[in-house]
Design a protein around this motif. Structure first.
Motif, mmCIF file in Angstrom:
data_model
loop_
_atom_site.group_PDB
_atom_site.id
_atom_site.type_symbol
_atom_site.label_atom_id
_atom_site.label_comp_id
_atom_site.label_asym_id
_atom_site.label_seq_id
_atom_site.Cartn_x
_atom_site.Cartn_y
_atom_site.Cartn_z
ATOM 1 N N GLU A 23 68.768 65.642 -63.683
ATOM 2 C CA GLU A 23 69.507 65.024 -62.580
ATOM 3 C C GLU A 23 68.671 64.977 -61.305
ATOM 4 O O GLU A 23 68.678 63.978 -60.583
ATOM 5 C CB GLU A 23 70.810 65.800 -62.325
ATOM 6 C CG GLU A 23 71.807 65.672 -63.453
ATOM 7 C CD GLU A 23 73.014 66.586 -63.290
ATOM 8 O OE1 GLU A 23 73.248 67.105 -62.167
ATOM 9 O OE2 GLU A 23 73.726 66.788 -64.284
ATOM 10 N N TYR A 34 70.966 57.347 -60.004
ATOM 11 C CA TYR A 34 71.649 58.594 -59.658
ATOM 12 C C TYR A 34 72.920 58.304 -58.864
ATOM 13 O O TYR A 34 73.982 58.878 -59.132
ATOM 14 C CB TYR A 34 70.728 59.532 -58.867
ATOM 15 C CG TYR A 34 71.399 60.845 -58.551
ATOM 16 C CD1 TYR A 34 71.428 61.869 -59.488
ATOM 17 C CD2 TYR A 34 72.050 61.050 -57.331
ATOM 18 C CE1 TYR A 34 72.079 63.060 -59.227
ATOM 19 C CE2 TYR A 34 72.697 62.234 -57.060
ATOM 20 C CZ TYR A 34 72.707 63.236 -58.012
ATOM 21 O OH TYR A 34 73.370 64.419 -57.745
ATOM 22 N N GLN A 37 75.587 57.087 -61.208
ATOM 23 C CA GLN A 37 76.092 58.122 -62.107
ATOM 24 C C GLN A 37 77.005 59.115 -61.390
ATOM 25 O O GLN A 37 77.972 59.600 -61.968
ATOM 26 C CB GLN A 37 74.922 58.862 -62.756
ATOM 27 C CG GLN A 37 75.364 59.842 -63.823
ATOM 28 C CD GLN A 37 74.186 60.417 -64.595
ATOM 29 O OE1 GLN A 37 73.077 59.895 -64.561
ATOM 30 N NE2 GLN A 37 74.436 61.494 -65.309
ATOM 31 N N ALA A 58 71.240 66.513 -55.276
ATOM 32 C CA ALA A 58 71.376 66.585 -56.732
ATOM 33 C C ALA A 58 71.365 68.045 -57.182
ATOM 34 O O ALA A 58 72.142 68.434 -58.063
ATOM 35 C CB ALA A 58 70.259 65.795 -57.408
ATOM 36 N N GLY A 62 74.753 69.567 -58.472
ATOM 37 C CA GLY A 62 74.617 69.961 -59.869
ATOM 38 C C GLY A 62 74.962 71.423 -60.085
ATOM 39 O O GLY A 62 75.628 71.784 -61.064
#
Length: 132
Positions: A23, A34, A37, A58, A62
């Motif tokens: 990611e 990104y 998504q 990210a 994440g």
């Protein structure tokens, strides 16, 4: 890759989940993909186009999706910080001892959060945990 090496280094201190590395790389190398998504999370942050901080976000988002990070406001009460630490350490091999340690800190929760953070860090550091 060199630009985001520090993010990978930090990630590896927290988790070995290689999907998170994917990611972060996606955010760096294909930011539009990104954004597509993870548009829901990014929209909450007011981000609708690539920004230089996207790989950092990210990592942060994440970790949060994996229940390895909780964002707290600097004005949070120490009690909330203790509750969050208990949740984050539920799967730790020393979770019972950590819970006992955290419970023993409750008399100190009247302190200002800035004064309480170093105290909390000293106590949980004994279990190999570090506040970041």
């Amino acid at each position: 890759m060199e630009k985001i090496k520090a993010l990978f280094d930090l990630m590896e201190l927290i988790t070995k989940d290689t999907s998170l590395a994917v990611e972060i790389q996606l955010a760096e190398n294909q930011p539009l993909d990104y954004l597509n998504q993870f548009d829901g999370t990014l929209q909450e942050r007011g981000i609708d186009r690539p920004i230089p901080e996207l790989p950092w976000l990210a990592l942060v988002d994440g970790l949060a999706r994996r229940n390895l990070l909780v964002e707290l406001d600097w004005k949070e009460d120490p009690e909330e910080l203790i509750a969050v630490c208990q949740r984050l350490t539920e799967n730790h091999s020393e979770s019972t001892e950590i819970k006992t340690t955290l419970t023993s800190l409750e008399p100190l929760t009247g302190d200002d959060i800035e004064e309480f953070l170093p105290v909390l860090n000293r106590y949980i550091n004994k279990h190999g945990i570090q506040l970041v």
